[in-house]
Design an enzyme around this catalytic site. Sequence first.
Site, PDB file in Angstrom:
ATOM      1  N   ASP A 178      42.173  47.120  25.801  1.00  0.00           N
ATOM      2  CA  ASP A 178      41.372  46.159  26.563  1.00  0.00           C
ATOM      3  C   ASP A 178      40.324  45.514  25.667  1.00  0.00           C
ATOM      4  O   ASP A 178      39.953  46.057  24.628  1.00  0.00           O
ATOM      5  CB  ASP A 178      40.678  46.883  27.730  1.00  0.00           C
ATOM      6  CG  ASP A 178      41.680  47.361  28.770  1.00  0.00           C
ATOM      7  OD1 ASP A 178      42.700  46.676  28.957  1.00  0.00           O
ATOM      8  OD2 ASP A 178      41.436  48.425  29.368  1.00  0.00           O
ATOM      9  N   CYS A 180      37.231  53.874  24.502  1.00  0.00           N
ATOM     10  CA  CYS A 180      37.323  53.995  25.969  1.00  0.00           C
ATOM     11  C   CYS A 180      37.056  52.686  26.703  1.00  0.00           C
ATOM     12  O   CYS A 180      36.124  51.947  26.404  1.00  0.00           O
ATOM     13  CB  CYS A 180      36.331  55.038  26.462  1.00  0.00           C
ATOM     14  SG  CYS A 180      36.392  55.199  28.258  1.00  0.00           S
ATOM     15  N   CYS A 233      33.467  63.313  30.284  1.00  0.00           N
ATOM     16  CA  CYS A 233      34.741  63.633  29.662  1.00  0.00           C
ATOM     17  C   CYS A 233      34.497  64.764  28.675  1.00  0.00           C
ATOM     18  O   CYS A 233      33.365  64.979  28.240  1.00  0.00           O
ATOM     19  CB  CYS A 233      35.296  62.429  28.909  1.00  0.00           C
ATOM     20  SG  CYS A 233      35.560  61.013  29.981  1.00  0.00           S
ATOM     21  N   ASP A 250      46.383  44.957  30.707  1.00  0.00           N
ATOM     22  CA  ASP A 250      45.432  44.908  31.808  1.00  0.00           C
ATOM     23  C   ASP A 250      44.559  43.695  31.532  1.00  0.00           C
ATOM     24  O   ASP A 250      43.495  43.805  30.933  1.00  0.00           O
ATOM     25  CB  ASP A 250      44.617  46.212  31.836  1.00  0.00           C
ATOM     26  CG  ASP A 250      44.251  46.597  33.252  1.00  0.00           C
ATOM     27  OD1 ASP A 250      44.258  45.715  34.125  1.00  0.00           O
ATOM     28  OD2 ASP A 250      43.955  47.780  33.484  1.00  0.00           O
ATOM     29  N   LYS A 291      47.177  45.089  35.796  1.00  0.00           N
ATOM     30  CA  LYS A 291      48.229  45.474  34.847  1.00  0.00           C
ATOM     31  C   LYS A 291      49.434  44.550  34.986  1.00  0.00           C
ATOM     32  O   LYS A 291      49.981  44.413  36.066  1.00  0.00           O
ATOM     33  CB  LYS A 291      48.680  46.898  35.121  1.00  0.00           C
ATOM     34  CG  LYS A 291      47.613  47.935  34.835  1.00  0.00           C
ATOM     35  CD  LYS A 291      48.207  49.323  35.041  1.00  0.00           C
ATOM     36  CE  LYS A 291      47.131  50.395  35.071  1.00  0.00           C
ATOM     37  NZ  LYS A 291      46.275  50.326  36.266  1.00  0.00           N
ATOM     38  N   ARG A 327      46.867  51.163  46.819  1.00  0.00           N
ATOM     39  CA  ARG A 327      46.343  52.321  46.098  1.00  0.00           C
ATOM     40  C   ARG A 327      44.922  52.061  45.607  1.00  0.00           C
ATOM     41  O   ARG A 327      44.558  50.907  45.352  1.00  0.00           O
ATOM     42  CB  ARG A 327      47.253  52.691  44.927  1.00  0.00           C
ATOM     43  CG  ARG A 327      47.566  51.556  43.982  1.00  0.00           C
ATOM     44  CD  ARG A 327      48.951  51.799  43.364  1.00  0.00           C
ATOM     45  NE  ARG A 327      49.263  50.870  42.287  1.00  0.00           N
ATOM     46  CZ  ARG A 327      49.750  49.654  42.491  1.00  0.00           C
ATOM     47  NH1 ARG A 327      49.936  49.209  43.710  1.00  0.00           N
ATOM     48  NH2 ARG A 327      50.039  48.887  41.462  1.00  0.00           N
ATOM     49  N   ARG A 370      41.916  47.570  43.760  1.00  0.00           N
ATOM     50  CA  ARG A 370      42.384  46.379  43.070  1.00  0.00           C
ATOM     51  C   ARG A 370      43.781  45.974  43.542  1.00  0.00           C
ATOM     52  O   ARG A 370      44.152  44.826  43.525  1.00  0.00           O
ATOM     53  CB  ARG A 370      42.401  46.677  41.558  1.00  0.00           C
ATOM     54  CG  ARG A 370      43.064  45.638  40.685  1.00  0.00           C
ATOM     55  CD  ARG A 370      42.184  44.394  40.627  1.00  0.00           C
ATOM     56  NE  ARG A 370      42.781  43.335  39.829  1.00  0.00           N
ATOM     57  CZ  ARG A 370      43.715  42.507  40.282  1.00  0.00           C
ATOM     58  NH1 ARG A 370      44.182  42.627  41.492  1.00  0.00           N
ATOM     59  NH2 ARG A 370      44.192  41.536  39.506  1.00  0.00           N
ATOM     60  N   TYR A 371      44.597  46.963  43.896  1.00  0.00           N
ATOM     61  CA  TYR A 371      45.984  46.732  44.302  1.00  0.00           C
ATOM     62  C   TYR A 371      46.134  47.053  45.780  1.00  0.00           C
ATOM     63  O   TYR A 371      45.368  47.856  46.324  1.00  0.00           O
ATOM     64  CB  TYR A 371      46.926  47.603  43.465  1.00  0.00           C
ATOM     65  CG  TYR A 371      46.842  47.313  41.989  1.00  0.00           C
ATOM     66  CD1 TYR A 371      47.479  46.201  41.452  1.00  0.00           C
ATOM     67  CD2 TYR A 371      46.106  48.133  41.140  1.00  0.00           C
ATOM     68  CE1 TYR A 371      47.383  45.916  40.100  1.00  0.00           C
ATOM     69  CE2 TYR A 371      46.005  47.859  39.786  1.00  0.00           C
ATOM     70  CZ  TYR A 371      46.654  46.749  39.268  1.00  0.00           C
ATOM     71  OH  TYR A 371      46.559  46.465  37.934  1.00  0.00           O
ATOM     72  N   CYS A 430      36.210  59.116  23.933  1.00  0.00           N
ATOM     73  CA  CYS A 430      37.093  58.360  23.050  1.00  0.00           C
ATOM     74  C   CYS A 430      36.358  57.104  22.603  1.00  0.00           C
ATOM     75  O   CYS A 430      35.753  56.419  23.420  1.00  0.00           O
ATOM     76  CB  CYS A 430      38.369  57.981  23.786  1.00  0.00           C
ATOM     77  SG  CYS A 430      39.081  59.393  24.650  1.00  0.00           S
ATOM     78  N   ARG A 478      36.102  52.516  29.723  1.00  0.00           N
ATOM     79  CA  ARG A 478      34.906  52.648  30.556  1.00  0.00           C
ATOM     80  C   ARG A 478      33.718  53.085  29.703  1.00  0.00           C
ATOM     81  O   ARG A 478      32.860  53.835  30.144  1.00  0.00           O
ATOM     82  CB  ARG A 478      35.155  53.642  31.689  1.00  0.00           C
ATOM     83  CG  ARG A 478      36.291  53.219  32.560  1.00  0.00           C
ATOM     84  CD  ARG A 478      36.234  53.744  33.959  1.00  0.00           C
ATOM     85  NE  ARG A 478      37.311  53.123  34.713  1.00  0.00           N
ATOM     86  CZ  ARG A 478      38.571  53.531  34.662  1.00  0.00           C
ATOM     87  NH1 ARG A 478      38.913  54.573  33.923  1.00  0.00           N
ATOM     88  NH2 ARG A 478      39.486  52.890  35.347  1.00  0.00           N
TER      89      ARG A 478
END
Length: 700
Positions: free
Chosen positions: A258, A98, A91, A295, A301, A82, A78-79, A95, A100
């Site tokens: 998000d 989350c 996981c 984001d 971000k 990186r 995306r950037y 959560c 995702r």
Amino acid sequence: MNMKEFLQKYPEEEENIRNVRKTYPMKVTNYYLGLIKEKGDAIWKQCIPDLVELQDTVNDEDSLLEEDHTPVPCLVHRYPDRVLLLASNKCATYCRFCTRKRKVGKQVAVTRETLLNAFDYIRKHPEVRDVIISGGDPLMLSDEEIEFILKELRSIPHIEIIRIGTRIPCTMPERITPKLCEILKKYHPLFVNVHFEHPMEITPESTRACTMLADAGIPMGNQTVMLKGVNDKPEVLAELFHKLVQIRVKPYYLYQADQIKGTEHFRTTVQETLKIMEKLYGFTSGICIPQFVIDAPGGGKIPITPEYCQYMNQDGIVLRNFEGKVVEYKNPKKVESKKRIAGQILRIAVVFNLKKAAEKNMPEDAYAEFDAIEVPMAIKNALERKGYIADLVEADENFFEKMKSGKYNFVFNIAEGLNAGARESQVPAILDMLGIPYTGSGVLTQAITLDKTRTKETLIYHRIPTPKYQVFNHWDEKIKPGISFPMFIKPNGEGSSKGIRNNSLVHNEKDLRKMIKFVINTYKQPALVEEYLDGREFTVGVLGNNPPRVLPIVEVTFDHLPDGINKFDSYEVKWYWDNPNNPVDPVVCPADVDDVLKNRIEQVALKAYKALGIVDLCRMDIRLDEVGIPNVIDVNALPGLMPNPVDNSRFPKACFTAGMSYDDIIHTVLSEAMRRNGLYAEARKIKNANRNPLQLSRQG
Ligand SMILES: *Cc1c(COP(=O)(O)O)cnc(C)c1O
Ligand code: SF4
């Protein structure tokens, strides 16, 4: 506590959990479940499914549009420099909030082949210098798998740093083993970003996990999401951040939650988060304060901070600090300019006559049209902000010598001149003689527009409506036929309402004679008597040449005036009532006029501008007669340019209404004058040079 014990304690949860699990996965480590102190607390909310997850109809599944930036499976680029490697979809604890949520715990495991493909992509992209291994949670992989990934990445020469994003130290701290730390520390520089949401999560176990990682030489950051009912209080976040720093974890990002389907109940407003950030900045150590980011869908971000900047321009910045104190930082002053005119560095003189207090035996408005020092100063500053060299030069008796010195090769002229009838022509005449170009109208136009009779003669010749008139050189001259009462008396050669008083309007011959006498004796010049027009009054600014542009029309309204004050633009009205200390605002811009009237006024103004040979800028007063025809009643080729909007200076006011700033006004007048003088190419060069220099260098 394990799940079985949990359900024994809270049997009513069993059905909810079963229902939510049909859509979203659920898993909690025994350790994390054991942190729950009571139903609905900060730990509970993060890990126990809630039926409201199924009721979210607001949000999308992939609000970050990550799929748009996935060149090969499991890799988000995306950037520029990186990439995010989604190495695991499992996981330790899922959560409820989350990002995702659509992915974790659902898809099949990431295969070797997929990973190799991703490494291949990274290898072919030398701009990538930072890989963030994320998921899911990459520390859910086996030690061998982790080592395989790290080894592969380290074999790519352009990878400078590797980061691991994990919630394991928070939800399954026992996974941080000496063996894992031994592996990780072989691949330095390696960073770990952990994920804590609430101070209750900083326990002896998580402390031990983080300490082991820190002792392995791994710098750690923490990411926190703002969660309603979990951590959306400044004291909760402050405690969390303080505790993190104590276990050698630097708070890195605080995310606005998000817009992810199934998580609407966790979201707070941006304003709430900013309020919390305001309670942190300045009040606690900078090392405890994460960057607040949103984001945003499709935007990545984006950092936001509370508004500490009050005002910023080329001179510097005005700020408020965390206590609300207003302070200033000044930029370094520009000293040298590269701007040139005909090959020479452009040095502009801002030429003016200073307003002085009226001396004894002078009328109180003797200097009404002269400028206070603020005006030439404001012009000088506006020019300097564009990188010009500009000096203040008073148009006094030594003006010729100052100009002859050769120090200046351009003049921004606002000087009214001294003493004589055609005084506004003095500066243009001297400059013409020395061959120095200047802003604004030339000798003849300045002379004519300062003489109201000559102005009217010119207007009449060009069939531009203007009130009937007669000039009186003596108070007892015969009144000519064809002009009738009420009449209006003013000095023939003044501006800024000078010599126009509340009793300038007369209804009979006795008052007329009295007023003529006053004007001739006081101002030592003929009196101009005009038929009084009773209609609406407007001020019209015209700017530029080729073609000139009529600015938004200003109406001067007199309705608010107290009884006994006549409804025209007298000295009293202009300077007493229209004054920042006085609450009434008699100047309306844009004027409330229909299209037909607007067009008529504009046409009259443009005709007069052309007929009188005006250039660059001017201000005209226009009044409607009894049948609504706009009549030109005054022309000012040197309109006032007071910078402060509260002064209601009419020409700037019209420009402000047109969306221009004060700097825009000054630069427009200057570039119009340069263009007229055949310096167009330079003017354009200057304009280009002022474009954002960053953009140019970025392309290189
Ligand atoms: C957050 C994120 C990164 C890393 O961003 P940093 O600001 O460098 O921490 C990289 N890629 C994606 C897709 C991300 O969401
Ligand atoms: S640990 Fe991270 S990826 Fe896993 S469920 Fe929690 S927020 Fe999502």
